[in-house]
Design a protein around this motif. Structure first.
Motif, PDB file in Angstrom:
ATOM      1  N   ALA A 269       0.806  -1.219   0.000  1.00  0.00           N
ATOM      2  CA  ALA A 269       0.000   0.000   0.000  1.00  0.00           C
ATOM      3  C   ALA A 269       0.839   1.270   0.000  1.00  0.00           C
ATOM      4  CB  ALA A 269      -0.951  -0.004   1.199  1.00  0.00           C
ATOM      5  N   ASN A 270       1.900   1.307   0.780  1.00  0.00           N
ATOM      6  CA  ASN A 270       2.696   2.534   0.873  1.00  0.00           C
ATOM      7  C   ASN A 270       3.371   2.875  -0.447  1.00  0.00           C
ATOM      8  OD1 ASN A 270       1.915   2.768   3.509  1.00  0.00           O
ATOM      9  ND2 ASN A 270       3.966   2.706   4.375  1.00  0.00           N
ATOM     10  N   THR A 271       3.953   1.852  -1.097  1.00  0.00           N
ATOM     11  CA  THR A 271       4.601   2.087  -2.381  1.00  0.00           C
ATOM     12  C   THR A 271       3.575   2.508  -3.416  1.00  0.00           C
ATOM     13  OG1 THR A 271       6.365   0.498  -1.915  1.00  0.00           O
ATOM     14  CG2 THR A 271       5.971   1.036  -4.225  1.00  0.00           C
ATOM     15  N   TYR A 272       2.459   1.807  -3.467  1.00  0.00           N
ATOM     16  CA  TYR A 272       1.394   2.086  -4.429  1.00  0.00           C
ATOM     17  C   TYR A 272       0.869   3.517  -4.259  1.00  0.00           C
ATOM     18  CZ  TYR A 272      -3.175   1.521  -6.772  1.00  0.00           C
ATOM     19  OH  TYR A 272      -4.281   1.660  -7.585  1.00  0.00           O
ATOM     20  N   GLN A 273       0.549   3.886  -3.040  1.00  0.00           N
ATOM     21  CA  GLN A 273      -0.020   5.208  -2.798  1.00  0.00           C
ATOM     22  C   GLN A 273       0.985   6.314  -3.098  1.00  0.00           C
ATOM     23  OE1 GLN A 273      -2.043   5.597   1.044  1.00  0.00           O
ATOM     24  NE2 GLN A 273      -2.566   3.425   0.960  1.00  0.00           N
ATOM     25  N   ALA A 274       2.207   6.167  -2.608  1.00  0.00           N
ATOM     26  CA  ALA A 274       3.230   7.185  -2.861  1.00  0.00           C
ATOM     27  C   ALA A 274       3.474   7.346  -4.358  1.00  0.00           C
ATOM     28  CB  ALA A 274       4.525   6.814  -2.142  1.00  0.00           C
TER      29      ALA A 274
ATOM     30  N   GLN B 131      -9.708   2.691  -3.587  1.00  0.00           N
ATOM     31  CA  GLN B 131      -8.943   1.503  -3.176  1.00  0.00           C
ATOM     32  C   GLN B 131      -8.571   1.518  -1.699  1.00  0.00           C
ATOM     33  OE1 GLN B 131      -8.540  -0.991  -5.335  1.00  0.00           O
ATOM     34  NE2 GLN B 131      -9.559   0.242  -6.903  1.00  0.00           N
ATOM     35  N   PHE B 132      -8.654   2.699  -1.058  1.00  0.00           N
ATOM     36  CA  PHE B 132      -8.177   2.811   0.324  1.00  0.00           C
ATOM     37  C   PHE B 132      -9.187   3.543   1.211  1.00  0.00           C
ATOM     38  CE2 PHE B 132      -4.477   2.299  -2.396  1.00  0.00           C
ATOM     39  CZ  PHE B 132      -3.835   1.232  -1.765  1.00  0.00           C
ATOM     40  N   ASN B 133     -10.425   3.094   1.115  1.00  0.00           N
ATOM     41  CA  ASN B 133     -11.498   3.557   2.017  1.00  0.00           C
ATOM     42  C   ASN B 133     -11.652   5.071   2.030  1.00  0.00           C
ATOM     43  OD1 ASN B 133     -12.014   0.850   2.943  1.00  0.00           O
ATOM     44  ND2 ASN B 133     -10.178   1.023   4.218  1.00  0.00           N
ATOM     45  N   ASN B 134     -11.432   5.698   0.879  1.00  0.00           N
ATOM     46  CA  ASN B 134     -11.587   7.158   0.775  1.00  0.00           C
ATOM     47  C   ASN B 134     -10.834   7.888   1.889  1.00  0.00           C
ATOM     48  OD1 ASN B 134     -13.273   6.994  -1.524  1.00  0.00           O
ATOM     49  ND2 ASN B 134     -15.062   6.641  -0.238  1.00  0.00           N
TER      50      ASN B 134
ATOM     51  N   HIS C   5      -9.738   9.241  -7.950  1.00  0.00           N
ATOM     52  CA  HIS C   5     -10.959   8.592  -7.469  1.00  0.00           C
ATOM     53  C   HIS C   5     -10.958   7.069  -7.592  1.00  0.00           C
ATOM     54  CE1 HIS C   5     -12.321  12.617  -7.079  1.00  0.00           C
ATOM     55  NE2 HIS C   5     -12.413  12.835  -8.381  1.00  0.00           N
ATOM     56  N   LYS C   6     -10.359   6.548  -8.677  1.00  0.00           N
ATOM     57  CA  LYS C   6     -10.394   5.098  -8.892  1.00  0.00           C
ATOM     58  C   LYS C   6      -9.171   4.385  -8.315  1.00  0.00           C
ATOM     59  CE  LYS C   6     -13.231   5.377 -13.078  1.00  0.00           C
ATOM     60  NZ  LYS C   6     -13.314   5.063 -14.537  1.00  0.00           N
ATOM     61  N   LEU C   7      -7.998   4.965  -8.504  1.00  0.00           N
ATOM     62  CA  LEU C   7      -6.768   4.272  -8.085  1.00  0.00           C
ATOM     63  C   LEU C   7      -6.395   4.559  -6.632  1.00  0.00           C
ATOM     64  CD1 LEU C   7      -4.505   4.649 -11.241  1.00  0.00           C
ATOM     65  CD2 LEU C   7      -6.101   2.824 -10.656  1.00  0.00           C
ATOM     66  N   LEU C   8      -6.849   5.670  -6.093  1.00  0.00           N
ATOM     67  CA  LEU C   8      -6.481   6.021  -4.714  1.00  0.00           C
ATOM     68  C   LEU C   8      -7.681   5.984  -3.769  1.00  0.00           C
ATOM     69  CD1 LEU C   8      -3.834   8.785  -5.462  1.00  0.00           C
ATOM     70  CD2 LEU C   8      -3.415   6.587  -4.355  1.00  0.00           C
TER      71      LEU C   8
ATOM     72  N   ASP D 225     -16.030  11.611   2.834  1.00  0.00           N
ATOM     73  CA  ASP D 225     -14.690  11.178   3.231  1.00  0.00           C
ATOM     74  C   ASP D 225     -14.352  11.678   4.639  1.00  0.00           C
ATOM     75  OD1 ASP D 225     -14.717  10.349   0.615  1.00  0.00           O
ATOM     76  OD2 ASP D 225     -12.873  11.381   0.031  1.00  0.00           O
ATOM     77  N   PHE D 226     -14.819  12.890   4.945  1.00  0.00           N
ATOM     78  CA  PHE D 226     -14.450  13.528   6.211  1.00  0.00           C
ATOM     79  C   PHE D 226     -15.393  13.183   7.364  1.00  0.00           C
ATOM     80  CE2 PHE D 226     -12.790  16.333   2.851  1.00  0.00           C
ATOM     81  CZ  PHE D 226     -11.447  16.300   3.185  1.00  0.00           C
ATOM     82  N   THR D 227     -16.501  12.519   7.064  1.00  0.00           N
ATOM     83  CA  THR D 227     -17.494  12.234   8.111  1.00  0.00           C
ATOM     84  C   THR D 227     -17.676  10.732   8.328  1.00  0.00           C
ATOM     85  OG1 THR D 227     -19.291  12.407   6.484  1.00  0.00           O
ATOM     86  CG2 THR D 227     -18.727  14.406   7.727  1.00  0.00           C
ATOM     87  N   GLN D 228     -16.663   9.961   8.005  1.00  0.00           N
ATOM     88  CA  GLN D 228     -16.762   8.507   8.187  1.00  0.00           C
ATOM     89  C   GLN D 228     -16.805   8.113   9.663  1.00  0.00           C
ATOM     90  OE1 GLN D 228     -14.272   6.055   5.338  1.00  0.00           O
ATOM     91  NE2 GLN D 228     -13.422   8.046   4.851  1.00  0.00           N
TER      92      GLN D 228
END
Length: 239
Positions: free
Chosen positions: A71-76, A131-134, A125-128, A201-204
């Motif tokens: 996840a860290n490599t993918y997101q960065a 994929q990571f719970n918004n 929106h699709k790749l980040l 995203d901010f009110t989960q």
């Protein structure tokens, strides 16, 4: 035994090559951001003069494969690609006063990056996010080239420092009077329209103020009245 040894060597070589490629990309991106970004703004004029440097970095991503299981490599990787590609979109149309002056910059224009032909919105929106719970912290590191965005940083996002960087940039924005405008006496707070557009995203785990107070040093009163100030789409160009 010989087959196992050959297979092991092949896997080892593939893994080593992968690490080399991602490291090269992250390091090249880091050098680029350090050279062209200052105080949250981009020197687009200088980037345009040296466009081949940016093109080479983005072209290199088409030879790299990342997996969201790391996840860290993918997101960065995709955060850097997004920010670099926004800059590419600007310099291809430079001079401009706003990213909104470029028709389809975010939702229509497809760029050949990361082994895909993809829009900026698809990356966000699709790749980040999807994929990571918004993860709401993405909104503080993906920079749209407008001054209303949280500031772009003069460094690359890297796997080993990603979580710290995500949290740091979130804290910087949410503690900034330019981003969160508080009138404590009247118990009112004005928020960036980012928090309106992506409210979910901010009110989960509560409301917007709960999220802000998680990262803010000077807490906002829970019952403060929320409003949103207009987004500043003026180009985040160095003065």
């Amino acid at each position: 035994m010989r087959h196992i040894t050959i297979t092991f060597i092949a896997v080892l070589f593939t893994t080593f090559s992968f690490a080399q490629n991602t490291d090269t990309f992250f390091n090249a991106s880091d050098v680029f951001f350090k050279e062209y970004v200052k105080n949250g703004r981009v020197n687009y004029k200088a980037v345009k003069k040296n466009a081949a440097e940016l093109d080479a970095i983005l072209a290199s991503t088409n030879k790299i494969t990342v997996n969201k299981s790391d996840a860290n490599t993918y997101q960065a990787y995709w955060i850097n690609i997004y920010n670099l590609t926004v800059i590419k979109g600007i310099i291809e149309n430079y001079p401009v006063k706003s990213p909104l002056d470029i028709k389809g910059l975010f939702d229509k224009t497809k760029y050949a990056v990361g082994g895909k032909k993809i829009t900026l919105n698809d990356i966000e929106h699709k790749l980040l996010r999807a994929q990571f719970n918004n993860d709401p912290r993405f909104h503080f590191v993906l920079v749209c080239a407008g001054l209303g965005c949280p500031p772009i940083i003069a460094e690359a996002y890297k796997p080993e420092t990603l979580d710290t960087q995500l949290t740091r940039q979130t804290k910087i924005a949410l503690n900034s009077d330019d981003f969160i405008k508080v009138n404590a006496k009247k118990k009112r707070v004005q928020l960036s329209e980012i928090m309106k557009w992506y409210k979910g995203d901010f009110t989960q785990n509560g409301n917007e103020i709960d999220f802000i107070n998680k990262y803010r040093d000077e807490k906002i009163a829970e019952k403060s009245k929320i409003s949103y100030y207009p987004y500043n789409w003026k180009l985040n160009e160095t003065k």
